[in-house]
Design a protein around this motif. Structure first.
Motif, PDB file in Angstrom:
ATOM      1  N   THR A 190      54.824  15.165  28.460  1.00 55.94           N
ATOM      2  CA  THR A 190      54.312  14.089  27.909  1.00 55.94           C
ATOM      3  C   THR A 190      52.921  14.537  27.670  1.00 55.94           C
ATOM      4  OG1 THR A 190      54.065  12.687  29.571  1.00 55.94           O
ATOM      5  CG2 THR A 190      55.748  12.064  28.065  1.00 55.94           C
ATOM      6  N   LYS A 191      51.929  14.162  26.920  1.00 52.04           N
ATOM      7  CA  LYS A 191      50.562  14.583  26.935  1.00 52.04           C
ATOM      8  C   LYS A 191      49.791  13.007  26.726  1.00 52.04           C
ATOM      9  CE  LYS A 191      47.106  17.670  25.218  1.00 52.04           C
ATOM     10  NZ  LYS A 191      46.902  18.630  24.153  1.00 52.04           N
ATOM     11  N   THR A 192      49.461  12.262  27.766  1.00 56.04           N
ATOM     12  CA  THR A 192      48.945  11.122  27.736  1.00 56.04           C
ATOM     13  C   THR A 192      47.646  11.198  27.220  1.00 56.04           C
ATOM     14  OG1 THR A 192      48.536  10.916  30.053  1.00 56.04           O
ATOM     15  CG2 THR A 192      50.755  10.161  29.259  1.00 56.04           C
ATOM     16  N   CYS A 250      47.830   7.075  23.012  1.00 53.87           N
ATOM     17  CA  CYS A 250      49.136   6.232  23.428  1.00 53.87           C
ATOM     18  C   CYS A 250      49.194   4.844  23.010  1.00 53.87           C
ATOM     19  CB  CYS A 250      49.319   6.406  24.728  1.00 53.87           C
ATOM     20  SG  CYS A 250      49.646   8.074  25.575  1.00 53.87           S
ATOM     21  N   CYS A 256      50.713   4.664  19.743  1.00 52.64           N
ATOM     22  CA  CYS A 256      51.749   5.266  19.477  1.00 52.64           C
ATOM     23  C   CYS A 256      53.051   4.272  19.617  1.00 52.64           C
ATOM     24  CB  CYS A 256      51.995   6.393  20.675  1.00 52.64           C
ATOM     25  SG  CYS A 256      53.532   7.238  20.683  1.00 52.64           S
ATOM     26  N   PHE A 289      56.169   5.113  19.993  1.00 52.36           N
ATOM     27  CA  PHE A 289      57.257   5.278  20.989  1.00 52.36           C
ATOM     28  C   PHE A 289      56.779   4.837  22.448  1.00 52.36           C
ATOM     29  CE2 PHE A 289      57.360   8.856  17.721  1.00 52.36           C
ATOM     30  CZ  PHE A 289      58.382   8.453  17.027  1.00 52.36           C
ATOM     31  N   VAL A 290      55.564   4.280  22.494  1.00 50.04           N
ATOM     32  CA  VAL A 290      55.130   3.728  23.749  1.00 50.04           C
ATOM     33  C   VAL A 290      56.276   3.255  24.678  1.00 50.04           C
ATOM     34  CG1 VAL A 290      53.740   1.647  23.263  1.00 50.04           C
ATOM     35  CG2 VAL A 290      53.065   3.126  24.967  1.00 50.04           C
ATOM     36  N   CYS A 340      58.478   5.530  26.471  1.00 47.65           N
ATOM     37  CA  CYS A 340      57.633   6.526  27.022  1.00 47.65           C
ATOM     38  C   CYS A 340      57.017   6.055  28.360  1.00 47.65           C
ATOM     39  CB  CYS A 340      56.711   7.298  25.974  1.00 47.65           C
ATOM     40  SG  CYS A 340      55.787   8.629  27.087  1.00 47.65           S
ATOM     41  N   GLY A 376      53.419   7.264  28.837  1.00 48.85           N
ATOM     42  CA  GLY A 376      52.675   6.810  27.761  1.00 48.85           C
ATOM     43  C   GLY A 376      52.427   5.371  28.493  1.00 48.85           C
TER      44      GLY A 376
HETATM   45  S1  SF4 Z   1      53.171   7.191  24.482  1.00 48.92           S
HETATM   46 FE1  SF4 Z   1      53.426   8.523  22.670  1.00 48.92          FE
HETATM   47  S2  SF4 Z   1      51.400   9.771  22.581  1.00 48.92           S
HETATM   48 FE2  SF4 Z   1      51.559   8.794  24.671  1.00 48.92          FE
HETATM   49  S3  SF4 Z   1      52.483  10.307  25.952  1.00 48.92           S
HETATM   50 FE3  SF4 Z   1      54.054   9.229  25.090  1.00 48.92          FE
HETATM   51  S4  SF4 Z   1      55.065  10.045  23.206  1.00 48.92           S
HETATM   52 FE4  SF4 Z   1      53.084  10.801  23.563  1.00 48.92          FE
END
Ligand code: SF4
Length: 162
Positions: free
Chosen positions: A118-120, A124, A127, A129-130, A133, A136
């Motif tokens: 992940t790249k927060t 986020c 996002c 998908f939060v 994730c 996130g």
């Molecule tokens: S919430 Fe979305 S944008 Fe943030 S790390 Fe997870 S997948 Fe990536």
């Protein structure tokens, strides 16, 4: 200056990476080819335009691969504002091409291992998908506690924070 092409759809392989770009405009100026990309939004200072310049340099590399002619310049045309221009040479293409290859390699490693780091960050909070994730979600919760997230960010409602 002559406009040679617009909306040019280029599909090539660059450094072993399949690449597709739709190049907004290709000009011919004093026998030299210039690739140009239109941009909406506020024009950044040239030193902060790195990603956008890299993109238009990759377009130049794609034109060289497709047509056999290396463009001499690449331009970012910020609508109603300024133009950011950069010289194109074999040397200026090295870094964007290395990055492209590196990103492609990382993507392939992730697909093979099924591990996607992940790249927060601030996005986020926007996002979709939060809720799936954990990293996130933690990022959004921390930002919420620190009052560093906009009140209209969709993740706040998705995570029942408001
Ligand atoms: S919430 Fe979305 S944008 Fe943030 S790390 Fe997870 S997948 Fe990536």
């Amino acid at each position: 200056m002559d406009v040679q092409d617009t909306e040019r759809d280029v599909r090539v392989v660059l450094e072993g990476v399949p690449f597709r770009g739709i190049i907004d405009r290709i000009d011919r100026e004093d026998h030299a080819v210039i690739v140009a990309d239109y941009k909406s939004g506020k024009a950044p200072k040239k030193r902060f335009a790195g990603d956008k310049i890299r993109q238009v340099l990759l377009y130049a590399a794609a034109i060289k691969e497709a047509d056999g002619e290396l463009p001499s310049k690449a331009r970012l045309l910020f609508l109603g504002q300024e133009t950011i221009e950069t010289e194109v040479s074999e040397e200026t293409l090295i870094e964007p091409l290395e990055r492209l290859k590196s990103t492609w390699d990382q993507l392939n490693v992730a697909c093979t291992s099924n591990v996607f780091p992940t790249k927060t960050g601030p996005l986020c909070a926007w996002c979709p998908f939060v809720t799936h994730c954990p990293d996130g979600e933690e990022e959004v919760r921390q930002r919420f506690r620190g009052k560093r997230v906009r009140h209209d960010a969709p993740a706040l409602e998705a995570l029942s924070l408001i």
